[in-house]
Design a protein around this motif. Structure first.
Motif, PDB file in Angstrom:
ATOM      1  N   PHE A   1       4.075  -0.911  -7.224  1.00  0.00           N
ATOM      2  CA  PHE A   1       4.602  -1.008  -5.862  1.00  0.00           C
ATOM      3  C   PHE A   1       4.068   0.160  -5.037  1.00  0.00           C
ATOM      4  O   PHE A   1       3.863   1.269  -5.561  1.00  0.00           O
ATOM      5  N   PHE A   2       3.861  -0.110  -3.736  1.00  0.00           N
ATOM      6  CA  PHE A   2       3.210   0.837  -2.848  1.00  0.00           C
ATOM      7  C   PHE A   2       3.972   0.910  -1.523  1.00  0.00           C
ATOM      8  O   PHE A   2       4.694  -0.030  -1.173  1.00  0.00           O
ATOM      9  N   PRO A   3       3.793   1.986  -0.776  1.00  0.00           N
ATOM     10  CA  PRO A   3       4.536   2.105   0.484  1.00  0.00           C
ATOM     11  C   PRO A   3       4.123   1.070   1.521  1.00  0.00           C
ATOM     12  O   PRO A   3       4.932   0.669   2.354  1.00  0.00           O
ATOM     13  N   ASP A   4       2.857   0.619   1.487  1.00  0.00           N
ATOM     14  CA  ASP A   4       2.403  -0.371   2.460  1.00  0.00           C
ATOM     15  C   ASP A   4       1.210  -1.120   1.888  1.00  0.00           C
ATOM     16  O   ASP A   4       0.648  -0.770   0.844  1.00  0.00           O
ATOM     17  N   PHE A   5       0.804  -2.173   2.612  1.00  0.00           N
ATOM     18  CA  PHE A   5      -0.253  -3.057   2.132  1.00  0.00           C
ATOM     19  C   PHE A   5      -1.611  -2.354   2.095  1.00  0.00           C
ATOM     20  O   PHE A   5      -2.420  -2.572   1.192  1.00  0.00           O
ATOM     21  N   ALA A   6      -1.872  -1.493   3.081  1.00  0.00           N
ATOM     22  CA  ALA A   6      -3.152  -0.784   3.116  1.00  0.00           C
ATOM     23  C   ALA A   6      -3.316   0.111   1.892  1.00  0.00           C
ATOM     24  O   ALA A   6      -4.412   0.193   1.308  1.00  0.00           O
ATOM     25  N   THR A   7      -2.242   0.780   1.489  1.00  0.00           N
ATOM     26  CA  THR A   7      -2.308   1.639   0.308  1.00  0.00           C
ATOM     27  C   THR A   7      -2.524   0.813  -0.953  1.00  0.00           C
ATOM     28  O   THR A   7      -3.298   1.191  -1.842  1.00  0.00           O
ATOM     29  N   ALA A   8      -1.855  -0.333  -1.034  1.00  0.00           N
ATOM     30  CA  ALA A   8      -2.043  -1.211  -2.182  1.00  0.00           C
ATOM     31  C   ALA A   8      -3.475  -1.726  -2.241  1.00  0.00           C
ATOM     32  O   ALA A   8      -4.072  -1.833  -3.324  1.00  0.00           O
TER      33      ALA A   8
ATOM     34  N   GLY B   1       4.658  -6.718   2.048  1.00  0.00           N
ATOM     35  CA  GLY B   1       6.116  -6.586   2.069  1.00  0.00           C
ATOM     36  C   GLY B   1       6.831  -7.801   2.637  1.00  0.00           C
ATOM     37  O   GLY B   1       7.879  -8.212   2.127  1.00  0.00           O
ATOM     38  N   GLN B   2       6.293  -8.400   3.711  1.00  0.00           N
ATOM     39  CA  GLN B   2       6.944  -9.563   4.311  1.00  0.00           C
ATOM     40  C   GLN B   2       6.965 -10.745   3.354  1.00  0.00           C
ATOM     41  O   GLN B   2       7.949 -11.492   3.291  1.00  0.00           O
TER      42      GLN B   2
ATOM     43  N   GLY C   1      15.651 -14.958  -5.604  1.00  0.00           N
ATOM     44  CA  GLY C   1      16.761 -14.079  -5.937  1.00  0.00           C
ATOM     45  C   GLY C   1      16.328 -12.776  -6.575  1.00  0.00           C
ATOM     46  O   GLY C   1      17.124 -12.107  -7.238  1.00  0.00           O
ATOM     47  N   THR C   2      15.068 -12.391  -6.372  1.00  0.00           N
ATOM     48  CA  THR C   2      14.549 -11.145  -6.925  1.00  0.00           C
ATOM     49  C   THR C   2      14.776  -9.997  -5.944  1.00  0.00           C
ATOM     50  O   THR C   2      15.304 -10.195  -4.845  1.00  0.00           O
ATOM     51  N   THR C   3      14.354  -8.790  -6.326  1.00  0.00           N
ATOM     52  CA  THR C   3      14.567  -7.613  -5.475  1.00  0.00           C
ATOM     53  C   THR C   3      13.281  -6.803  -5.319  1.00  0.00           C
ATOM     54  O   THR C   3      13.305  -5.578  -5.254  1.00  0.00           O
ATOM     55  N   TYR C   4      12.164  -7.484  -5.263  1.00  0.00           N
ATOM     56  CA  TYR C   4      10.888  -6.782  -5.219  1.00  0.00           C
ATOM     57  C   TYR C   4      10.722  -5.945  -3.942  1.00  0.00           C
ATOM     58  O   TYR C   4      10.207  -4.829  -3.993  1.00  0.00           O
ATOM     59  N   ARG C   5      11.178  -6.465  -2.814  1.00  0.00           N
ATOM     60  CA  ARG C   5      10.944  -5.762  -1.544  1.00  0.00           C
ATOM     61  C   ARG C   5      11.632  -4.407  -1.524  1.00  0.00           C
ATOM     62  O   ARG C   5      11.119  -3.449  -0.881  1.00  0.00           O
TER      63      ARG C   5
ATOM     64  N   ARG D   1      11.627  -2.292  -3.673  1.00  0.00           N
ATOM     65  CA  ARG D   1      10.876  -1.327  -4.465  1.00  0.00           C
ATOM     66  C   ARG D   1       9.614  -0.854  -3.769  1.00  0.00           C
ATOM     67  O   ARG D   1       8.943   0.061  -4.275  1.00  0.00           O
ATOM     68  N   GLY D   2       9.258  -1.480  -2.636  1.00  0.00           N
ATOM     69  CA  GLY D   2       8.076  -1.011  -1.935  1.00  0.00           C
ATOM     70  C   GLY D   2       7.636  -1.970  -0.847  1.00  0.00           C
ATOM     71  O   GLY D   2       8.160  -3.075  -0.712  1.00  0.00           O
ATOM     72  N   GLY D   3       6.642  -1.536  -0.070  1.00  0.00           N
ATOM     73  CA  GLY D   3       6.130  -2.334   1.023  1.00  0.00           C
ATOM     74  C   GLY D   3       4.983  -3.238   0.632  1.00  0.00           C
ATOM     75  O   GLY D   3       4.489  -4.012   1.459  1.00  0.00           O
ATOM     76  N   ALA D   4       4.542  -3.146  -0.609  1.00  0.00           N
ATOM     77  CA  ALA D   4       3.479  -4.017  -1.111  1.00  0.00           C
ATOM     78  C   ALA D   4       3.508  -3.987  -2.632  1.00  0.00           C
ATOM     79  O   ALA D   4       4.031  -3.051  -3.253  1.00  0.00           O
ATOM     80  N   PHE D   5       2.925  -5.024  -3.203  1.00  0.00           N
ATOM     81  CA  PHE D   5       3.007  -5.246  -4.647  1.00  0.00           C
ATOM     82  C   PHE D   5       1.609  -5.579  -5.163  1.00  0.00           C
ATOM     83  O   PHE D   5       0.884  -6.373  -4.555  1.00  0.00           O
ATOM     84  N   LEU D   6       1.223  -4.959  -6.259  1.00  0.00           N
ATOM     85  CA  LEU D   6      -0.054  -5.253  -6.905  1.00  0.00           C
ATOM     86  C   LEU D   6       0.223  -5.673  -8.345  1.00  0.00           C
ATOM     87  O   LEU D   6       0.872  -4.954  -9.097  1.00  0.00           O
ATOM     88  N   LEU D   7      -0.268  -6.853  -8.695  1.00  0.00           N
ATOM     89  CA  LEU D   7      -0.107  -7.378 -10.049  1.00  0.00           C
ATOM     90  C   LEU D   7      -1.474  -7.395 -10.705  1.00  0.00           C
ATOM     91  O   LEU D   7      -2.437  -7.934 -10.150  1.00  0.00           O
ATOM     92  N   ALA D   8      -1.576  -6.821 -11.875  1.00  0.00           N
ATOM     93  CA  ALA D   8      -2.865  -6.739 -12.568  1.00  0.00           C
ATOM     94  C   ALA D   8      -2.701  -7.109 -14.031  1.00  0.00           C
ATOM     95  O   ALA D   8      -1.690  -6.765 -14.665  1.00  0.00           O
ATOM     96  N   GLN D   9      -3.685  -7.819 -14.558  1.00  0.00           N
ATOM     97  CA  GLN D   9      -3.731  -8.131 -15.983  1.00  0.00           C
ATOM     98  C   GLN D   9      -5.119  -7.810 -16.521  1.00  0.00           C
ATOM     99  O   GLN D   9      -6.123  -8.017 -15.845  1.00  0.00           O
ATOM    100  N   THR D  10      -5.142  -7.317 -17.728  1.00  0.00           N
ATOM    101  CA  THR D  10      -6.379  -7.179 -18.480  1.00  0.00           C
ATOM    102  C   THR D  10      -6.216  -7.987 -19.758  1.00  0.00           C
ATOM    103  O   THR D  10      -5.091  -8.174 -20.248  1.00  0.00           O
TER     104      THR D  10
END
Length: 328
Positions: A187-194, A216-217, A227-231, A233-242
């Motif tokens: 999670f990140f403060p905003d989309f640009a940072t993510a 974030g929107q 019914g989650t609470t992702y927002r 935790r931050g203004g943007a979300f990055l999901l990564a898998q290896t």
């Protein structure tokens, strides 16, 4: 409303339909599962719908050559379930994977979350059987990974959205199921940072199988729907898998790349938790649609300039008053 609908059950049905349509100069609109977002399967008066949903057989899976031969009405999720029984998977993974058809995937050259590593549909198509506008049959490609002679008609037809012919059979490349998969949610403060963090991952010279951003929107819409609470935790979300034998080694490198940007991050403890995180991305569009009419468009930019795009979208939104939400 269209003038009629043909429910094709065989290639011969398609041949007959195309011949009659050509003779009578009647436009044909091919329809698969109807999940496309650009109305490509919608027809009007004076047109006839050619529905391929009944051509839904998996004709053959060859676990040695790692390929599948399918009809166009087979659903992406059904193919993956069948391939998994042989320790294989079909890589293209659109958000609508459970309900979209292979024929539609080929028509639109669908991508999905795994395209960062495995490519889009075009990279998975080995051979096609196509019925042309006048009813003639065309066969393209081969059943081998290597094929260097002649024009690449597979690539021409894939993504042509039914303008060159109707796919009635496809030979597709399958891949071995990864021996390991490691998932990180940050999670990140905003989309640009993510976005800057995503660019840092690419610069770290690793190749995630999945690297997805949600602003974030969109997180707010997902929270309301699931019914989650992702927002919170931050203004943007990055999901990564290896994935693969080096999944956890690559995960360590990935975390080091995003750590300077992230407000917080976590590793998925088990496959169920990873699936829940992926579900948030898959439900992004349906969640937004519950809030009102959504116009969806894709853009392609160099990976190292994602942060610039995020800032630019914010500027456009502020200048025009149009709500713009980012994901990708």
């Amino acid at each position: 409303m269209p003038d009629g609908v043909v429910f094709a059950e065989s290639a011969e049905d398609v041949v007959t339909t195309m011949r009659l349509a050509a003779a009578n100069r009647t436009p044909i609109v091919t329809r698969g599962a109807g999940t496309g977002l650009a109305a490509g399967a919608s027809a009007r008066s004076g047109e006839v719908v050619l529905d391929l949903s009944r051509m839904n057989s998996i004709l053959r899976i060859d676990p040695v050559e790692q390929l599948a031969v399918v009809q166009p009405g087979v659903l992406n999720g059904e193919l993956n379930a069948a391939a998994a029984q042989h320790g294989l998977f079909y890589a293209p993974d659109p958000a609508s994977t459970a309900i979209c058809s292979i024929g539609g995937n080929i028509a639109t050259n669908a991508g999905g979350m795994r395209c960062a590593k495995y490519g889009v549909t075009r990279e998975a198509v080995l051979a096609l059987q196509v019925i042309l506008a006048d009813g003639r049959e065309l066969r393209t490609g081969r059943e081998t990974l290597k094929g260097v002679t002649g024009y690449d008609l597979n690539a021409l037809i894939t993504g042509s959205e039914g303008t060159l012919g109707v796919v009635v059979e496809a030979t597709l490349r399958l891949r071995p199921l990864p021996v390991a998969t490691a998932t990180v949610a940050a999670f990140f403060p905003d989309f640009a940072t993510a976005a800057a963090a995503a660019s840092a991952v690419i610069a770290a010279r690793i190749q995630p199988s999945l690297l997805e951003l949600i602003d974030g929107q969109t997180l707010e819409a997902v929270d309301m729907a699931l019914g989650t609470t992702y927002r919170s935790r931050g203004g943007a979300f990055l999901l990564a898998q290896t994935d693969g034998y080096g999944a956890y080694l690559e995960q360590d490198v990935l975390i080091e790349a995003i750590r300077p940007f992230a407000s917080s991050y976590e590793k998925a403890a088990d496959p169920d938790e990873a699936d829940r995180l992926i579900m948030a991305r898959r439900e992004a569009i349906p969640s937004l649609e519950k809030l009102g009419r959504v116009s969806i468009g894709d853009i392609g930019v160099p990976r190292g300039r994602l942060a610039e795009v995020a800032v630019g979208l914010d500027e456009i939104s502020a200048r025009t008053g149009v709500k713009l939400r980012g994901r990708g």
